[in-house]
Design an enzyme around this catalytic site. Structure first.
Site, PDB file in Angstrom:
ATOM      1  N   GLY A   2       5.054 -36.452   0.542  1.00 55.46           N
ATOM      2  CA  GLY A   2       5.984 -37.291  -0.216  1.00 55.46           C
ATOM      3  C   GLY A   2       7.417 -37.122   0.245  1.00 55.46           C
ATOM      4  NE  ARG A  55      11.848 -24.715   0.949  1.00 58.48           N
ATOM      5  CZ  ARG A  55      12.971 -25.358   1.178  1.00 58.48           C
ATOM      6  NH1 ARG A  55      14.057 -25.068   0.489  1.00 58.48           N
ATOM      7  NH2 ARG A  55      13.029 -26.321   2.064  1.00 58.48           N
ATOM      8  CB  CYS A  98      14.503  -3.086   5.115  1.00 60.35           C
ATOM      9  SG  CYS A  98      12.985  -3.838   5.735  1.00 60.35           S
TER      10      CYS A  98
END
Ligand code: LLP
Length: 415
Positions: free
Chosen positions: A241, A314, A343
């Site tokens: 979409g 993301r 880390c």
């Protein structure tokens, strides 16, 4: 972005009327919170926009595979787009009708193909010649007919992040369009294989309708070419979409999308399949995280929060932007990097951003985290995966508890 179902009441950010501070206190942080109302309205806007088109909306389970979310979509009549046996399992378990399940992926193994056959799904979207041979063997063993489509690679630039462009000739997905006809002809003569459709998917986070117009043109043109060869398909599946407005709201709506696609599908014998993921769940989800420390580096400030890239990858992976809102209303802004406890220097949620309300102990809401948030999370650094809460009419329901250290070692074989 600031959504209409988000509101400050008494100085505290509320989602669907529910205090996000209270949720953070009750369930701890990092915490994913989803609005069922928003998921429903997102789904319904697709359903409504495409009301004049014969279609199946197959929710792309990879965006968010929480069972409660899939169940909610199943109750609205959604089908599912799955990529693995695990996603097929999750979709079936949530009550999605197998006749509305499409299954894509470049590396399906024998067990995955077998499950698709046994469950009688809508279509297995085959991505290569060797996969077709493997499918041919399995349907022979299973003595059952399988509906298939081929995923064609149309070489269309979706104008999105290169890591999520999937329909360019350089990408691993699909069969180059110039070879596709031969493959269809090969499949036509195969036992227990029913050619049901044409599939393509050009990429994700596409905010303009033009790439979809090109994709539809390509798919429809190809279906016509197939018809000339006596291969009539039932479905044209044009993939995922729309993108969502992470940074601004200037993105196409399902209505713009429908306007573009309708002209291609009006009067056609094929049914349209859509596979939206992000635009169904993305803006319905928030990641709540607590500010652990504010820290001054040599030349910049750091807001150290308790969510890391194991929770939301993301920004680290795609340099993605997520709006950040203070749960405790504030006009005080500091310019800082928002970083997690992991880390790695790449453990950044926001870079050089004006952050409001970043005080030690405060809660920040990372917006638009409902898609590819929890579903891409991991246990890196032996961190426990977050809990998930679904707000139904503003009432919270814990739909995944936070992991425990027992969960971390559950699958180990230590002798
Ligand atoms: N169908 C297929 C075959 C797909 O590969 C995808 C996404 C979708 C549908 C759903 O697309 P959507 O409607 O969500 O754009 N992790 C990345 C996104 C990867 C998308 C991969 N395929 C991110 O966080 O941006």
């Amino acid at each position: 972005m600031t959504e209409s179902n988000l509101k400050y009441t008494g100085g505290i950010l509320h989602l669907d009327g529910c205090s996000l501070r209270k949720l953070a206190q009750e369930y701890g942080t990092p915490l994913y919170v989803y609005s069922a109302d928003r998921i429903k309205s997102n789904y319904k806007s697709y359903d409504d926009a495409f009301r004049n088109t014969d279609k199946i909306i197959c929710y792309s389970v990879k965006a968010n595979f929480n069972g409660a979310v899939i169940k909610l979509l199943a109750s609205l009549g959604a089908g599912a787009d799955v990529l693995s046996e695990g996603e097929l399992f999750m979709a079936l378990r949530a009550g999605i009708d197998p006749k509305k399940i499409v299954f894509a992926g470049v590396g399906k193994n024998a067990s995955e193909i077998r499950q698709a056959v046994r469950n009688g799904i809508c279509m297995l979207n085959i991505e290569g010649e060797q996969e077709l041979e493997a499918v041919g063997e399995i349907v022979k063993q299973e003595k059952k007919t399988l509906n298939i489509a081929f995923r064609i690679n149309p070489d269309i630039d979706p104008k999105t992040h290169p890591k999520i462009a999937t329909g360019l000739k350089e990408s691993k997905f699909g069969i180059p369009i110039r070879r596709a006809l031969e493959v269809y002809k090969r499949a036509k003569g195969m036992e227990n294989i029913r050619i049901a459709g044409v599939h393509l998917h050009i990429g994700s986070q596409i905010t303009d309708t033009l790439p979809f117009k090109l994709a539809a043109e390509s798919a429809v043109g190809f279906a016509d070419r197939l018809a000339e060869e006596g291969i009539e398909v039932e479905y044209i599946d044009i993939g995922g979409g729309l993108g969502i407005g992470y940074e601004n709201d200037d993105v196409s709506s399902p209505y713009d999308f429908a306007k573009v696609l309708e002209s291609y599908f009006r009067g056609r014998p094929q049914k349209l399949i859509l596979e939206p993921g992000r635009s169904i769940v993305g803006n319905a989800g928030y990641l709540l995280t607590r500010v652990n420390y504010i820290k001054q580096g040599a030349n910049k400030n750091f807001v150290v929060v308790d969510a890391g890239f194991n929770d939301l990858i993301r920004p680290a992976m795609y340099g993605a932007y997520h709006n950040i809102m203070p749960v405790e209303e504030s006009d005080e802004t500091i310019t800082a990097d928002v970083v997690g406890p992991i880390c790695e220097t790449g453990d950044v949620i926001a870079k050089d951003r004006g952050i409001r309300g970043a005080k030690q102990g405060n809660i920040l809401a990372i917006c638009d985290s409902g898609a590819y948030g929890f579903s891409m999370s991991s246990n890196y650094n032996s961190r426990l995966r977050a809990a998930e809460v679904l707000l139904e009419g503003g009432k919270p329901r814990l739909v995944r508890r936070r992991e425990t250290y027992e969960d971390l070692i559950r699958t180990e074989e230590t002798r």
